[in-house]
Write an enzyme that holds these catalytic residues in place. Structure first.
Site, PDB file in Angstrom:
ATOM      1  N   LYS A  22       0.847  -1.192   0.000  1.00 11.82           N
ATOM      2  CA  LYS A  22       0.000   0.000   0.000  1.00 11.82           C
ATOM      3  C   LYS A  22       0.890   1.253   0.000  1.00 11.82           C
ATOM      4  CE  LYS A  22      -1.664   1.703   4.001  1.00 11.82           C
ATOM      5  NZ  LYS A  22      -1.366   3.127   4.223  1.00 11.82           N
ATOM      6  N   ASN A  23       1.893   1.284   0.887  1.00 13.83           N
ATOM      7  CA  ASN A  23       2.663   2.522   1.078  1.00 13.83           C
ATOM      8  C   ASN A  23       3.670   2.795  -0.023  1.00 13.83           C
ATOM      9  OD1 ASN A  23       1.138   2.993   3.261  1.00 13.83           O
ATOM     10  ND2 ASN A  23       2.661   2.361   4.769  1.00 13.83           N
ATOM     11  N   CYS A 116      -4.601   8.271   8.974  1.00 19.33           N
ATOM     12  CA  CYS A 116      -4.974   7.761  10.297  1.00 19.33           C
ATOM     13  C   CYS A 116      -4.682   8.798  11.384  1.00 19.33           C
ATOM     14  CB  CYS A 116      -4.178   6.497  10.613  1.00 19.33           C
ATOM     15  SG  CYS A 116      -4.697   5.086   9.654  1.00 19.33           S
ATOM     16  N   ARG A 121       0.955  14.651  12.743  1.00 17.92           N
ATOM     17  CA  ARG A 121       1.385  14.371  11.361  1.00 17.92           C
ATOM     18  C   ARG A 121       1.524  15.651  10.522  1.00 17.92           C
ATOM     19  NH1 ARG A 121      -1.500   9.051   9.095  1.00 17.92           N
ATOM     20  NH2 ARG A 121       0.542   8.809   8.088  1.00 17.92           N
ATOM     21  N   ASP A 304       4.319   0.596  12.052  1.00 19.16           N
ATOM     22  CA  ASP A 304       3.061   0.053  11.524  1.00 19.16           C
ATOM     23  C   ASP A 304       2.788  -1.365  12.017  1.00 19.16           C
ATOM     24  OD1 ASP A 304       3.317   1.652   8.243  1.00 19.16           O
ATOM     25  OD2 ASP A 304       2.828   2.416  10.236  1.00 19.16           O
ATOM     26  N   ARG A 396      -9.083  -0.245   3.962  1.00 20.56           N
ATOM     27  CA  ARG A 396      -8.238   0.680   3.181  1.00 20.56           C
ATOM     28  C   ARG A 396      -6.868   0.080   2.929  1.00 20.56           C
ATOM     29  NH1 ARG A 396      -6.224   5.136   6.595  1.00 20.56           N
ATOM     30  NH2 ARG A 396      -4.873   5.258   4.792  1.00 20.56           N
TER      31      ARG A 396
HETATM   32  C1  EPZ Z   1       4.348   6.845   6.096  1.00 18.47           C
HETATM   33  O1  EPZ Z   1       3.653   7.932   6.653  1.00 18.47           O
HETATM   34  C2  EPZ Z   1       3.340   5.708   6.067  1.00 18.47           C
HETATM   35  N1  EPZ Z   1       2.180   6.100   5.271  1.00 18.47           N
HETATM   36  C3  EPZ Z   1       2.876   5.386   7.484  1.00 18.47           C
HETATM   37  O2  EPZ Z   1       2.041   4.247   7.406  1.00 18.47           O
HETATM   38  C4  EPZ Z   1       4.096   5.023   8.323  1.00 18.47           C
HETATM   39  O3  EPZ Z   1       3.673   4.812   9.662  1.00 18.47           O
HETATM   40  C5  EPZ Z   1       5.118   6.161   8.283  1.00 18.47           C
HETATM   41  O4  EPZ Z   1       5.459   6.452   6.909  1.00 18.47           O
HETATM   42  C6  EPZ Z   1       6.378   5.821   9.035  1.00 18.47           C
HETATM   43  O5  EPZ Z   1       6.927   4.649   8.518  1.00 18.47           O
HETATM   44  C7  EPZ Z   1       2.286   6.107   3.927  1.00 18.47           C
HETATM   45  O6  EPZ Z   1       3.320   5.776   3.388  1.00 18.47           O
HETATM   46  C8  EPZ Z   1       1.062   6.521   3.165  1.00 18.47           C
HETATM   47  P1  EPZ Z   1       6.559  10.111   8.241  1.00 18.47           P
HETATM   48  P2  EPZ Z   1       4.324   9.424   6.650  1.00 18.47           P
HETATM   49  O7  EPZ Z   1       6.572  11.361   7.450  1.00 18.47           O
HETATM   50  O8  EPZ Z   1       5.125   9.600   5.435  1.00 18.47           O
HETATM   51  C9  EPZ Z   1       6.541  13.281  11.783  1.00 18.47           C
HETATM   52  C10 EPZ Z   1       0.128   2.942   7.733  1.00 18.47           C
HETATM   53  O9  EPZ Z   1      -0.338   2.445   8.770  1.00 18.47           O
HETATM   54  N2  EPZ Z   1       6.633  14.240  10.683  1.00 18.47           N
HETATM   55  O10 EPZ Z   1       7.714   9.188   8.186  1.00 18.47           O
HETATM   56  O11 EPZ Z   1       3.256  10.387   6.957  1.00 18.47           O
HETATM   57  C11 EPZ Z   1       5.175  12.627  11.776  1.00 18.47           C
HETATM   58  O12 EPZ Z   1       4.250  13.385  12.512  1.00 18.47           O
HETATM   59  C12 EPZ Z   1       0.647   4.364   7.754  1.00 18.47           C
HETATM   60  O13 EPZ Z   1       0.235   2.351   6.628  1.00 18.47           O
HETATM   61  C13 EPZ Z   1       6.804  15.591  10.978  1.00 18.47           C
HETATM   62  O14 EPZ Z   1       6.890  15.974  12.141  1.00 18.47           O
HETATM   63  O15 EPZ Z   1       5.275   9.274   7.920  1.00 18.47           O
HETATM   64  C14 EPZ Z   1       5.440  11.303  12.432  1.00 18.47           C
HETATM   65  O16 EPZ Z   1       5.389  11.488  13.835  1.00 18.47           O
HETATM   66  C15 EPZ Z   1       0.425   5.058   9.086  1.00 18.47           C
HETATM   67  N3  EPZ Z   1       6.872  16.477   9.949  1.00 18.47           N
HETATM   68  C16 EPZ Z   1       6.863  10.972  11.993  1.00 18.47           C
HETATM   69  O17 EPZ Z   1       7.451  12.208  11.570  1.00 18.47           O
HETATM   70  C17 EPZ Z   1       6.790  16.068   8.636  1.00 18.47           C
HETATM   71  O18 EPZ Z   1       6.859  16.922   7.737  1.00 18.47           O
HETATM   72  C18 EPZ Z   1       6.946   9.982  10.833  1.00 18.47           C
HETATM   73  O19 EPZ Z   1       6.239  10.529   9.762  1.00 18.47           O
HETATM   74  C19 EPZ Z   1       6.613  14.696   8.366  1.00 18.47           C
HETATM   75  C20 EPZ Z   1       6.542  13.810   9.405  1.00 18.47           C
END
Ligand code: EPZ
Length: 417
Positions: A22-23, A116, A121, A304, A396
């Protein structure tokens, strides 16, 4: 509203074939619009997040042909239009259109993405990437207007290894003038899958999968075909199901290296795992030992799979500790596991799981995608009937979950109430 009904206790045996990630797929589809000709993507999972992205493609006027798990995207006639709030809010990955449209047209108007509710985020790191390449960002509430007279290669040191910010910066840099360096990049396999897709179109990206990625902008990106990698989180979820109640349950079509942080933990706990070329065979064993888990970016233990493994930890003797370092609100499954008979205490970003405990079937709620997966796993081992509502969260992200589990012996059905 959809609910899932499970009667627990059935051994799971047979084979579950893992679908495309998915991701990865949710990034590949928006990335396809950077291609000046058509792009074909194989092994795309049939889940509602993909439907939502195809809706955006069609809204922009792209030609989308879906045939089973193959999608052919022709973006030669797309028009750059503001993406409405309703569509932007459907999923987190909608913001990959922000970077793809900015990269293609130097202008994009859209809203803060959905996803989610497991934390704030923010998208500050993505915006930092855009600005480093010369874009101007205008925020009006949760609406973003991002423009650039010219996109020029730049240097971005991410505050944290954000998956989304890494992919978004790559998508904008692919056709920018000059070279972009991303430091402290996320190293997830899905990022490598996206970079390979773009390189197959003629992009020049090196270092994906490491913490430093270099992108040299190119003018044109030509047609290509590509394949989504297997979903390591779906695979991990079913491997945990095997650890809970499997009898030589085979999880196939996986990249074993991508689930190593999980399988090594399971072996520590005492789970019986046989590893093959592109599969694992898992069986439930007795006397599982408690363990400690700290979620980290790849190749660390994935956030995840934090909620899914919590169900297994309720079956381990002793006190297990989970430290969730990625999201600030990713323990919403615990309330429902405790309602089913688990004994879990939360203290800030740590969960303490006292086991083993007997789980009883109850009516519970899926608060988010992976919390829902955790409750499905709990239902598989609980005595009696478990009813999970709000299951659109689960549908989803897990293709054919009812059929995949039913085919290996689970008593599980989707109730459309
Ligand atoms: C991706 O989300 C995945 N989603 C998430 O999977 C996964 O948990 C996450 O990566 C971490 O591996 C998709 O790929 C669609 P991040 P993403 O940016 O890109 C903070 C699932 O269950 N952050 O690595 O949104 C953020 O708040 C989903 O399949 C900032 O502060 O994750 C989080 O605490 C859930 N500022 C952490 O970093 C930013 O600009 C990781 O976020 C971006 C992120």
């Amino acid at each position: 509203m959809n609910k899932i009904r499970i009667v627990g206790g059935n051994k799971l045996t047979g084979e579950i074939k893992i679908s495309g990630a998915k991701n990865s797929a949710v990034a590949l589809i928006p990335a396809a619009i950077l291609c000046d000709e058509d792009a074909t993507i194989y092994n795309v999972p049939n889940i509602s997040d993909i439907d939502a992205l195809n809706e955006i493609l069609e809204y922009l006027g792209a030609g989308v042909k879906r045939d089973g798990e193959t999608i052919k995207i022709d973006s030669s006639s797309i028009v750059n239009k503001k993406i409405p709030k309703g569509i932007s809010k459907k999923l987190r990955a909608s913001y990959y259109f922000m970077s793809a449209l900015l990269g293609k047209y130097k202008k994009v108007e859209m809203y803060f993405p959905g996803g989610c509710s497991i934390g704030a985020r923010p998208i500050d790191q993505t915006l930092k990437g855009f600005k480093a390449l010369g874009a101007k960002v205008k925020e009006d509430g949760d609406k973003y207007t991002i423009t650039a007279d010219e996109l020029k290669g730049g240097y971005v040191y991410l505050d944290m290894p954000s998956v989304g910010a890494t992919i978004n910066t790559i998508l904008v840099a692919a056709k920018a003038k000059g070279t972009t360096i991303i430091e402290n990049a996320a190293k997830e396999p899905e990022i490598v899958n996206v970079a390979t897709f773009l390189n197959n179109m003629g992009a020049k990206i090196v270092g994906a999968g490491t913490s430093q990625i270099k992108i040299t902008g190119v003018d044109k990106l030509h047609k290509c075909v590509h394949e989504v990698i297997p979903d390591r989180i779906e695979a991990g979820t079913y491997i945990i199901a095997g650890a809970l109640i499997g009898e030589r349950l085979k999880i196939s079509n996986i990249i074993t290296e991508h689930v190593e942080s999980l399988t090594s933990k399971l072996i520590e706990i005492g789970v019986k795992i046989e590893e093959g070329e592109d599969y694992v065979i898992v069986s439930r064993a007795d006397n599982y030992k408690s363990t400690n888990i700290k979620t980290l970016g790849y190749p660390g233990y994935p956030t995840d799979l934090q909620q899914p493994i919590t169900t297994l930890l309720t079956q381990c003797t002793g006190v297990s500790e989970i430290e969730e370092t990625v999201y600030e609100r990713r323990f919403q499954n615990v309330e429902y596991l405790n309602k089913m008979g688990a004994e879990i205490k939360i203290n800030d970003n740590k969960a303490f799981i006292y086991g083993p405990t007997k789980l009883k079937g109850k009516s519970v709620t899926a608060t988010d995608l992976r919390a829902g997966a955790c409750l499905v796993l709990a239902g598989l081992i609980a005595t009696g009937e478990t009813i999970i509502d709000n299951v659109d969260h689960i549908l989803r992200g897990y293709e054919n979950i009812i059929k995949k589990l039913g085919d290996v012996g689970a008593e599980i059905e989707l109730l459309d109430i």
